[in-house]
Design a protein around this motif. Structure first.
Motif, short mmCIF file in Angstrom:
data_model
loop_
_atom_site.label_atom_id
_atom_site.label_comp_id
_atom_site.label_asym_id
_atom_site.label_seq_id
_atom_site.Cartn_x
_atom_site.Cartn_y
_atom_site.Cartn_z
N ASP A 213 0.86 -1.18 0.00
CA ASP A 213 0.00 0.00 0.00
C ASP A 213 0.91 1.24 0.00
OD1 ASP A 213 -1.47 2.29 1.03
OD2 ASP A 213 -3.07 0.87 1.54
N PRO A 214 0.86 2.07 -1.03
CA PRO A 214 1.82 3.17 -1.13
C PRO A 214 1.65 4.25 -0.08
CG PRO A 214 0.19 3.32 -2.88
CD PRO A 214 -0.04 2.01 -2.19
N GLU A 215 0.45 4.37 0.50
CA GLU A 215 0.22 5.40 1.52
C GLU A 215 0.46 4.87 2.93
OE1 GLU A 215 -0.20 8.43 0.78
OE2 GLU A 215 -0.57 8.20 -1.37
N ALA A 216 0.45 3.54 3.12
CA ALA A 216 0.64 2.96 4.45
C ALA A 216 2.01 2.32 4.60
CB ALA A 216 -0.44 1.92 4.74
N SER A 217 2.88 2.48 3.59
CA SER A 217 4.24 1.97 3.63
C SER A 217 5.20 3.15 3.61
CB SER A 217 4.50 1.06 2.42
OG SER A 217 3.56 0.00 2.38
N PHE A 218 6.30 3.01 4.36
CA PHE A 218 7.19 4.16 4.53
C PHE A 218 8.65 3.75 4.31
CE2 PHE A 218 3.33 5.12 6.68
CZ PHE A 218 3.10 6.46 6.39
N ILE A 219 9.41 4.72 3.79
CA ILE A 219 10.82 4.51 3.48
C ILE A 219 11.64 5.59 4.19
CG2 ILE A 219 12.52 4.24 1.62
CD1 ILE A 219 10.13 2.29 1.47
N ALA A 220 12.76 5.18 4.79
CA ALA A 220 13.70 6.15 5.36
C ALA A 220 14.81 6.39 4.34
CB ALA A 220 14.28 5.63 6.67
N LEU A 221 15.05 7.64 4.04
CA LEU A 221 16.08 8.03 3.08
C LEU A 221 17.22 8.73 3.79
CD1 LEU A 221 13.76 9.60 0.32
CD2 LEU A 221 14.67 7.26 0.37
N ARG A 222 18.43 8.45 3.36
CA ARG A 222 19.59 9.20 3.84
C ARG A 222 20.42 9.56 2.61
NH1 ARG A 222 22.41 10.49 8.40
NH2 ARG A 222 24.67 10.46 8.30
N HIS A 223 20.63 10.85 2.42
CA HIS A 223 21.30 11.34 1.20
C HIS A 223 20.58 10.81 -0.05
CE1 HIS A 223 24.31 12.72 3.94
NE2 HIS A 223 24.78 11.50 4.21
N PRO A 226 17.43 4.89 -0.10
CA PRO A 226 16.62 4.14 0.86
C PRO A 226 17.50 3.30 1.79
CG PRO A 226 15.75 3.89 -1.37
CD PRO A 226 17.09 4.53 -1.50
N VAL A 227 17.32 3.48 3.10
CA VAL A 227 18.12 2.74 4.07
C VAL A 227 17.25 1.96 5.07
CG1 VAL A 227 20.14 4.24 3.89
CG2 VAL A 227 18.33 4.78 5.54
N ALA A 228 15.95 2.17 5.06
CA ALA A 228 15.05 1.41 5.93
C ALA A 228 13.67 1.43 5.30
CB ALA A 228 15.01 1.99 7.34
N MET A 229 12.89 0.39 5.60
CA MET A 229 11.56 0.31 5.01
C MET A 229 10.60 -0.37 5.97
SD MET A 229 12.13 -2.78 2.22
CE MET A 229 10.48 -2.55 1.54
N SER A 230 9.34 -0.02 5.86
CA SER A 230 8.26 -0.69 6.57
C SER A 230 7.08 -0.72 5.63
CB SER A 230 7.90 0.04 7.87
OG SER A 230 6.82 -0.62 8.50
N ALA A 231 6.83 -1.89 5.05
CA ALA A 231 5.77 -2.02 4.05
C ALA A 231 4.54 -2.65 4.67
CB ALA A 231 6.25 -2.85 2.87
N ALA A 232 3.39 -2.24 4.19
CA ALA A 232 2.12 -2.83 4.61
C ALA A 232 1.37 -3.27 3.36
CB ALA A 232 1.29 -1.84 5.40
N HIS A 233 0.86 -4.50 3.39
CA HIS A 233 0.09 -5.01 2.27
C HIS A 233 -1.39 -5.08 2.63
CE1 HIS A 233 3.90 -6.22 0.44
NE2 HIS A 233 3.23 -6.45 -0.67
#
Length: 250
Positions: A213-223, A226-233
Motif C-alpha cells: 500500500d503506497p500510503e501505508a508503507s514508509f521509506i527512510a532516506l539518507r542522502h 533508501p536505508v530502511a523500510m516498513s511495508a504494509a500489504h
C-alpha cells in the motif's frame, strides 16, 4: 488399517472440511496447508498430496510442495484428524512423501506453539526450530504521539527523511532504487531458507507484482538513498498486514 494413497481431485471438499475440523476458524492456517497434485516443472514447481483412507473415510493427508521463490527446501504439511491421532498415520504420511518427492531438498514445515501434537510430532521426527514468527496485532487507536514526535526529531537530526512509499514511486526509477534494500532485509531474515538469487530487475518485478500500500508503507532516506523500510500489504480480513521491513546494515 488406513491405506495411504495418492490424492484425487474429488478428495478436495473432504480435505477442506477436514482442515476446518482440525483448525476451526483459523483461516490463515487453513490456507497454509495446501493440497492437490501438479507435475514438476522446469521452474521447480511441485505439489504432491497423499491421503490416509480408512474404509472410504479420509482421516488425514500430507502434502509436499516447492516454492520457486524459496527453492532450497521442500515444504511439508501433515494433518490427521484428532480422533485418529497417535496411530502412526502422520509418520506414515511423512515417510511416504519423503520417498516419493523429487531431489534431495531438506524438508521444512511449520507448526504452531499452541499445537502440542504438532510440536511433539516435529520433535519426534528430528525437525529443529530454525525460525520463529509472531503474529501480533497493532491497535491504531493510540498513536503515542509523543513517542512518534521524539523519533521523528531524532531521525531528522541524524539526516534521515521518512517518506511514504508513494513519494518514492513518483520518482523516476523509484522502485528500482528500493530493490537493493528489499533484497538485503528479506535475505537477512530468511537465512535457513534463502530466496532465489535475483538481480535488481527481479526484485523490482516483485515489488510491481505484489505492491505494498503506497500510503501505508514508509521509506527512510539518507542522502536520497533508501536505508530502511516498513511495508504494509492490503488484506481482505485484517485490513493491512505489516510485511517487508528492516534496516540496511550499518
Amino acid at each position: 488399517m488406513a491405506q495411504i494413497r495418492d490424492y484425487r481431485p474429488e478428495d478436495a471438499p473432504t480435505l477442506q472440511d477436514l482442515l476446518r475440523q482440525i483448525w476451526g476458524q483459523d483461516t490463515w492456517t487453513v490456507q497454509y496447508y495446501r493440497f492437490g497434485a501438479s507435475a514438476p516443472t522446469a521452474q521447480g514447481g511441485f505439489l504432491r498430496t497423499l491421503v490416509a483412507d480408512e474404509g472410504g473415510t479420509l482421516v488425514g493427508f500430507g502434502s509436499a510442495w516447492t516454492n520457486p521463490f524459496h527453492p532450497h527446501a521442500l515444504y511439508v504439511g501433515i494433518n490427521v484428524h484428532p480422533r485418529f491421532g497417535r496411530r502412526g498415520l502422520g509418520t506414515r504420511l511423512l515417510m511416504a512423501l519423503a520417498q516419493r518427492s523429487p531431489g534431495r531438498l531438506p524438508l521444512q514445515g511449520s507448526t504452531w506453539e499452541h499445537s502440542e501434537s504438532g510440536m511433539r510430532f516435529a520433535r519426534r521426527h528430528g525437525f529443529t526450530e530454525v525460525r520463529r514468527t509472531w503474529e501480533p496485532e497493532l491497535p491504531l487507536g493510540d498513536p503515542q504521539e509523543d513517542l512518534h514526535a521524539d523519533c521523528e526529531s531524532r531521525c531528522a537530526a541524524l539526516g534521515y527523511a521518512i517518506v511514504p512509499l508513494a513519494d518514492l514511486q513518483a520518482a523516476a526509477d523509484g522502485l528500482r532504487q528500493l530493490a537493493p534494500l528489499l533484497a538485503e532485509v528479506y535475505t537477512a531474515t530468511h537465512g535457513p531458507n534463502p530466496p532465489r538469487t535475483m538481480d535488481a530487475d527481479g526484485w523490482t518485478d516483485l515489488l510491481r507484482r505484489d505492491p505494498p500500500d503506497p500510503e501505508a508503507s514508509f521509506i527512510a532516506l539518507r542522502h536520497g538513498r533508501p536505508v530502511a523500510m516498513s511495508a504494509a500489504h492490503p488484506d481482505p480480513d485484517a485490513g493491512l498486514i505489516l510485511s517487508w521491513r528492516g534496516v540496511a546494515a550499518g
